[in-house]
Enzyme design. Sequence first.
Site, mmCIF file in Angstrom:
data_model
loop_
_atom_site.group_PDB
_atom_site.id
_atom_site.type_symbol
_atom_site.label_atom_id
_atom_site.label_comp_id
_atom_site.label_asym_id
_atom_site.label_seq_id
_atom_site.Cartn_x
_atom_site.Cartn_y
_atom_site.Cartn_z
ATOM 1 C CE LYS A 215 -2.379 3.229 0.460
ATOM 2 N NZ LYS A 215 -3.744 3.642 -0.429
ATOM 3 C CB CYS A 269 -3.601 9.109 -0.306
ATOM 4 S SG CYS A 269 -4.741 8.346 0.870
HETATM 5 N N1 LIG Z 1 -9.875 8.735 1.883
HETATM 6 C C1 LIG Z 1 -8.630 7.758 0.870
HETATM 7 O O1 LIG Z 1 -8.838 8.784 0.020
HETATM 8 C C2 LIG Z 1 -8.176 6.714 2.019
HETATM 9 C C3 LIG Z 1 -7.818 5.804 0.877
HETATM 10 C C4 LIG Z 1 -7.135 5.129 0.890
HETATM 11 C C5 LIG Z 1 -6.421 5.007 2.560
HETATM 12 N N2 LIG Z 1 -6.317 5.432 3.716
HETATM 13 C C6 LIG Z 1 -6.433 5.246 4.533
HETATM 14 O O2 LIG Z 1 -8.102 4.793 5.949
HETATM 15 C C7 LIG Z 1 -7.498 5.283 6.828
HETATM 16 C C8 LIG Z 1 -8.786 6.294 7.629
HETATM 17 O O3 LIG Z 1 -8.919 6.953 6.244
HETATM 18 P P1 LIG Z 1 -10.195 8.198 6.313
HETATM 19 O O4 LIG Z 1 -10.404 8.899 5.123
HETATM 20 O O5 LIG Z 1 -11.239 7.167 6.390
HETATM 21 O O6 LIG Z 1 -10.418 9.045 7.321
HETATM 22 P P2 LIG Z 1 -11.605 9.777 8.596
HETATM 23 O O7 LIG Z 1 -10.550 10.992 8.593
HETATM 24 O O8 LIG Z 1 -12.084 10.194 6.976
HETATM 25 O O9 LIG Z 1 -12.617 8.647 8.824
HETATM 26 C C9 LIG Z 1 -12.142 8.343 10.116
HETATM 27 C C10 LIG Z 1 -13.251 7.953 11.222
HETATM 28 O O10 LIG Z 1 -12.468 7.305 12.494
HETATM 29 C C11 LIG Z 1 -12.811 7.318 13.943
HETATM 30 N N3 LIG Z 1 -11.924 7.243 14.163
HETATM 31 C C12 LIG Z 1 -10.732 7.682 15.417
HETATM 32 N N4 LIG Z 1 -10.423 6.750 16.053
HETATM 33 C C13 LIG Z 1 -11.662 6.112 17.077
HETATM 34 C C14 LIG Z 1 -11.419 5.219 17.267
HETATM 35 N N5 LIG Z 1 -10.413 4.659 18.468
HETATM 36 N N6 LIG Z 1 -12.625 4.354 17.545
HETATM 37 C C15 LIG Z 1 -13.714 4.753 16.123
HETATM 38 N N7 LIG Z 1 -13.693 5.253 15.640
HETATM 39 C C16 LIG Z 1 -12.183 6.168 15.478
HETATM 40 C C17 LIG Z 1 -13.453 9.204 13.178
HETATM 41 O O11 LIG Z 1 -13.570 10.074 14.604
HETATM 42 C C18 LIG Z 1 -13.878 9.729 11.737
HETATM 43 O O12 LIG Z 1 -14.703 9.205 11.526
HETATM 44 C C19 LIG Z 1 -6.234 5.509 7.194
HETATM 45 O O13 LIG Z 1 -5.403 5.452 7.142
HETATM 46 C C20 LIG Z 1 -6.198 6.226 5.829
HETATM 47 O O14 LIG Z 1 -4.666 6.849 5.124
HETATM 48 C C21 LIG Z 1 -7.594 6.384 3.366
#
Ligand SMILES: NC(=O)c1ccc[n+]([C@@H]2O[C@H](COP(=O)([O-])OP(=O)(O)OC[C@H]3O[C@@H](n4cnc5c(N)ncnc54)[C@H](O)[C@@H]3O)[C@@H](O)[C@H]2O)c1
Length: 418
Positions: A215, A269
């Site tokens: 990744k 990212c």
């Molecule tokens: N957004 C993208 O396009 C994308 C693509 C690939 C990978 N990712 C990866 O996916 C992961 C999540 O990214 P995202 O964009 O969904 O983040 P985001 O910030 O949109 O959502 C994360 C959610 O997790 C919640 N959260 C935080 N701590 C928590 C806990 N202890 N228990 C429950 N909920 C909790 C937050 O309140 C938030 O709603 C990251 O590691 C990111 O790098 C994101």
Amino acid sequence: MDDLFTGRVAVVGLGYIGLPTAVALATRGIDVVGVDVNEDTVKAVANGEVPFVEPDLAVGVSGAVGIGRLTATTTMPEADAFIIAVPTPFLDDRTADLAYVHAATVSVAAKLRGGELVVLESTSPPGTTEQVSRWIAELRPDLRLPHATDGVPDVFVAHCPERVLPGRIMIEMITNDRVVGGITRRCAQKAASLYRVFAQGKILETDAASAEMAKLVENAYRDVNIAFANELSLISEHLKLDVWEVIRLANHHPRVNILSPGPGVGGHCIAVDPWFIVGAAPGLARLIRTAREVNDSKPHHVAEQVVAKTSRFRNPTVVCLGLAFKANVDDMRESPAVEVVAAIADALPDLDLRVAEPYTDALPRALHGRPNIRLQSANEALDDADIVVLLVDHDQFRSISRSRLEGKVVYDTRGVWR
Ligand SMILES: NC(=O)c1ccc[n+]([C@@H]2O[C@H](COP(=O)([O-])OP(=O)(O)OC[C@H]3O[C@@H](n4cnc5c(N)ncnc54)[C@H](O)[C@@H]3O)[C@@H](O)[C@H]2O)c1
């Protein structure tokens, strides 16, 4: 091959990744509980609403909640599988901040009874999934975890990174190939049986650390290639060459495909994940580190060029087009365009600086407290412009007619108006 997963799934973290995953599972008949620490998010999802913008997600959430397959809560439930999709930002020293993953793991560990699958979806440095397994083992000495047993563990732990493109998440989540890495082979097979419920692409089973690294490598690959284009733009500018012409000609070679330069690299990212590789092997990741530095330096270079252009005028009006981190999205996280505007405003606090961004009606927080910056429509701003800086190639800006730019100094960082 394991049978398709049946049972209840808790998706921990209802953001851009967790919520679409929850919907994908729920609409295929799985009972899904969405868990988030943010009460507003939980309230919205429980009401069948989406707290952010992503095409087709709203109808998916209201549908899944409507048929009773998706619920939302702030309290971790018992479940047969847990998918952890919480943020993994970096710290000041650019190493991964695993505090959210740790907090989510602690709440999952308390609910384990034996037999569950725990999948880490958050983008993470190599070794994090095994760390999750170790954290659970520390908290639950009554359970056998896969990193510590040759036999069948009580809990299966795996990593399944996400590679969807914002704006197309609901499509790509279903159609993309997926890498599923287990702490053991059995763990990978268990996780594959869960993702096979909705994924139509190939499911590639491997070990957890290879999945984590794959990744990061995907995003570092993009970053290094964009850095190459950005470095070419700096060199071409120095040599008074048109980089777009140089790249156009070079790309006629059958095995050359140079990407487009721009004002930098943004989003959470590509601008973040390569640092996790640098952190894992600081002495070896020289090219990856340099690419990050090249891309990170580009907004300052663009700002310097704009500031230099203002010296030709007495009281110029500078118009910057775009604030989002890329074309046709509203996401301004880590956006180089925002950095460019902030750097110009810092260098010239009395400059008449107008900004047009069709995807927002308010300046981002990073630009607050600078009274010389005004948010306007592109049309309005262009009327007064002496210098026009194109920072984001939104379709709306692509369609600006050349006659609107006549007599103005144009600095096009995306090569749209050549
Ligand atoms: N957004 C993208 O396009 C994308 C693509 C690939 C990978 N990712 C990866 O996916 C992961 C999540 O990214 P995202 O964009 O969904 O983040 P985001 O910030 O949109 O959502 C994360 C959610 O997790 C919640 N959260 C935080 N701590 C928590 C806990 N202890 N228990 C429950 N909920 C909790 C937050 O309140 C938030 O709603 C990251 O590691 C990111 O790098 C994101």
